[in-house]
Design an enzyme around this catalytic site. Structure first.
Site, PDB file in Angstrom:
ATOM      1  N   CYS A 147       0.837  -1.183   0.000  1.00  0.00           N
ATOM      2  CA  CYS A 147       0.000   0.000   0.000  1.00  0.00           C
ATOM      3  C   CYS A 147       0.880   1.245   0.000  1.00  0.00           C
ATOM      4  CB  CYS A 147      -0.898   0.002   1.239  1.00  0.00           C
ATOM      5  SG  CYS A 147       0.049  -0.046   2.777  1.00  0.00           S
ATOM      6  N   LEU A 172      -3.854  -1.710  -1.195  1.00  0.00           N
ATOM      7  CA  LEU A 172      -3.847  -2.734  -2.238  1.00  0.00           C
ATOM      8  C   LEU A 172      -4.256  -4.038  -1.564  1.00  0.00           C
ATOM      9  CD1 LEU A 172      -3.067  -3.590  -5.182  1.00  0.00           C
ATOM     10  CD2 LEU A 172      -0.796  -4.122  -4.272  1.00  0.00           C
ATOM     11  N   ASN A 227       2.676  -0.884   5.645  1.00  0.00           N
ATOM     12  CA  ASN A 227       2.851  -1.134   4.217  1.00  0.00           C
ATOM     13  C   ASN A 227       3.762  -2.347   4.108  1.00  0.00           C
ATOM     14  OD1 ASN A 227       3.415  -1.088   1.474  1.00  0.00           O
ATOM     15  ND2 ASN A 227       4.788   0.660   1.594  1.00  0.00           N
ATOM     16  N   GLY A 228       3.230  -3.469   3.634  1.00  0.00           N
ATOM     17  CA  GLY A 228       4.065  -4.661   3.506  1.00  0.00           C
ATOM     18  C   GLY A 228       3.318  -5.938   3.822  1.00  0.00           C
ATOM     19  N   THR A 269      21.831   2.805 -13.596  1.00  0.00           N
ATOM     20  CA  THR A 269      21.443   1.401 -13.741  1.00  0.00           C
ATOM     21  C   THR A 269      20.025   1.162 -13.235  1.00  0.00           C
ATOM     22  OG1 THR A 269      22.554   0.907 -11.636  1.00  0.00           O
ATOM     23  CG2 THR A 269      23.784   0.477 -13.654  1.00  0.00           C
ATOM     24  N   ARG A 293      17.728   2.309 -16.078  1.00  0.00           N
ATOM     25  CA  ARG A 293      17.815   1.370 -17.201  1.00  0.00           C
ATOM     26  C   ARG A 293      17.004   0.109 -16.917  1.00  0.00           C
ATOM     27  NH1 ARG A 293      24.350   1.254 -17.565  1.00  0.00           N
ATOM     28  NH2 ARG A 293      24.731   3.451 -18.045  1.00  0.00           N
TER      29      ARG A 293
END
Length: 588
Positions: free
Chosen positions: A2, A56, A82-83, A327, A330
């Site tokens: 979330c 979520l 959150n988790g 990186t 990318r």
């Protein structure tokens, strides 16, 4: 998973405070598109505490799992997370004897752990990935902390009146505070404003070099148990498969758990496991990922993109990942594009292979490690910084589309186990064949009932930003050269005196980032160090050639990589020239 936002001791009227809470929390709604909730608690005259949550739905899909929670047995305790807590399933039966539950959400147990173990110790009893915030109005105290390794992001800062702001992402509060910072993993803060360390494993001791022996069966069993716990949930899940050894081992374990009846897909509204990979047409990852998926009978999705399409996405990827590191951008861009398409399929959880390279020394530059001590100390440096790089990428690039990623290799007990092994066994020359992550590969070599096809199990390392297709990096550099003039770049140190871009690619990324997040403290929240093939700056001392060629791409050590890759790929008719292209000027 979330988005969370908390503000403690914010001044204003109730309407002003609630409006602010809504507007700031909305900035993170992509992380939790299913439901929202805001709680405002009076802290004094025209002073309030705010807890805001964007949900979520993953565990307990009903409204009962909606956060923030109030502890059923003590309504003065408010909290949100959150988790995911993977030990929830094993500890809940004991807690049900003493506490009342209002839901089946794993996060609800946080308040009970706080009551049971107290504010200084309850962090140690949460096994999972999380950013957690708790307010106890019984004694007017509050606490906020982050998991052991930083899988879940958390930012904090204070406004000019001294109110503490916390949010899952920088964008939630960056313009509200005097200075924005990443909250350190394995730490927590309370109303005294002191940041305290709660995670103190032996591997944090830089001078301690472990001497543990290898037990391949034990290693296999321990990691299977990690995946068994981390795949749990109520929502449909999928797998990111790059075709490399790490994600392929996770996929192989999931396949066996399904075959053994330990995972019931029907209870999660699934007929088959969906697996995903993305790359340029003909890239190595697409080919090898499909081999893994077909071996296990997954419903596989190979997504392709063009260099031009990827370049179009870069500005929004920088906004969502909140970084200008080369990186990271990318690699984040194809992952971001892939998650957009996964979202359309209704998948909310994906298991990944992040973190294995940092535990086992999987990057190609580790071939140059001079001894076991420096090898192990580089692992420590890599793990301590991972929340700024791959973990940040996997979380933010995917939650931009409401996809939760779970990296089993970053499990707390698993990290401690692997980091207790003598690093001499992880070094590239420890065994034959000489290949990175030998001991992990060997632990999962099962010739009778393979977890992973042999050609995948012993496939050499590809960085994600390279494995999607080598011309991806070339295209980024070309676009940066088109966008940034020589005159503009010559003024880089004046325009960006902090973390000054060293090339036009960095300048482009920094320009986009600073347009969205203009403060100096926002720039300082992004890592800025020289690197070769994802090394730390310290590891450049391992080889004189490293100091002269600080290319963060895996192609900086291409001579190590190409001999192994070409031997495999040239036997395969399905691979295009793109995947074995060798550019000599990138070799050391």
């Amino acid at each position: 998973m979330c988005g969370i936002l908390a503000i403690f001791n914010i001044k204003g009227t109730y309407i002003e405070v609630r409006t602010l809470a809504y507007n700031l929390s909305k900035r993170q709604r992509h992380r939790g598109p299913d439901r929202s909730r805001i709680i405002i608690i009076e802290a004094g005259p025209n002073t309030y505490h705010i807890l805001a949550h964007e949900r979520l739905n993953i565990v307990d899909l009903s409204d009962r799992g909606r956060q923030p929670f109030q502890l059923v047995d003590d309504q003065n305790i408010y909290y949100m997370q959150n988790g995911e807590l993977y030990n929830y399933w094993s500890i809940k039966p004991d807690f049900e004897k003493k506490y009342k539950f209002s839901s089946n959400s794993d996060s609800e147990i946080v308040g009970m752990l706080y009551k049971e173990y107290g504010p200084n110790d309850f962090w140690n009893h949460m096994d999972g990935m999380h950013a957690t915030i708790l307010l106890d109005m019984n004694n007017k105290t509050y606490y906020a902390g982050r998991d052991h390794i930083g899988i879940i992001p958390l930012y904090y800062g204070y406004n000019k009146d001294g109110a503490l702001f916390l949010s899952s992402e920088l964008k939630g509060i960056h313009d509200q505070v005097v200075e924005i910072k990443q909250f350190p993993p394995g730490h927590y803060i309370d109303q005294t404003h002191e940041i305290k360390k709660w995670y103190n494993p032996l591997w944090h001791n830089f001078d301690h070099i472990p001497t543990g022996e290898i037990n391949f069966q034990e290693m296999r069993d321990k990691f299977i148990d990690v995946v068994r716990r981390e795949v749990k949930g109520d929502a449909p899940f999928g797998l990111f498969i790059s075709g490399g050894v790490d994600s392929s081992i996770v996929a192989g374990i999931v396949a066996k758990l399904i075959k053994n009846g330990e995972i019931d897909l029907s209870k999660r509204g699934m007929r088959k496991v969906h697996s995903f990979c993305i790359g340029l047409e003909g890239s190595p990852d697409l080919h090898f990922a499909r081999k893994v998926a077909e071996y296990h009978g997954f419903e596989h999705h190979s997504f392709t993109y063009t260099v031009e399409e990827g370049l179009d996405y870069i500005p929004e990827v920088i906004y969502h990942t909140e970084t200008f590191n080369n990186t990271t951008i990318r690699a984040s861009t194809p992952m971001y594009m892939m998650c957009r398409r996964i979202k359309a399929l209704g998948i909310k959880i994906c298991l990944t292979g992040e973190g294995s390279d940092e535990l086992f020394g999987g990057y190609l530059y580790f071939h140059k490690a001079p001894n076991r001590v420096e090898f192990h100390q580089e692992l420590i440096r890599k793990l301590n910084d991972l929340h700024k790089y791959d973990l940040l990428r996997a979380n933010k690039a995917c939650l931009a589309w409401g996809i939760e990623t779970r990296p089993p290799f970053m499990n707390k007990s698993w990290i401690e186990y692997v980091m207790s092994i003598d690093p001499k066994y992880k070094m590239i020359n420890a065994f034959q064949p000489q290949i990175e992550k030998y001991i992990l590969r060997k632990a999962f070599e099962d010739l009778e009932n393979p977890f992973v096809p042999q050609e995948i199990l012993w496939r050499q390392k590809e960085q994600f930003s390279d494995g999607v297709g080598y011309s991806w990096r070339d295209g980024i550099i070309e676009r940066a050269n088109q966008l940034i003039s020589d005159q503009e770049f010559s003024q880089a140190s004046t325009t960006y005196p902090l973390s000054t871009p060293r090339d036009k690619e960095q300048y482009w990324f920094r320009q986009v980032y600073s347009n969205a997040f203009p403060s100096d403290s926002a720039a300082l929240s992004v890592p800025y160090a020289k690197s070769i093939a994802c090394s730390t700056e310290k590891a450049l001392e391992w080889d004189e050639a490293f100091k002269k060629n600080t290319d963060e791409s895996g192609r900086a050590v291409l001579s190590i990589h190409n001999d192994a890759l070409k031997e495999i790929l040239q036997e395969e008719d399905k691979i295009t020239d793109e995947s074995i292209k060798v550019q000599d000027h990138f070799q050391l």
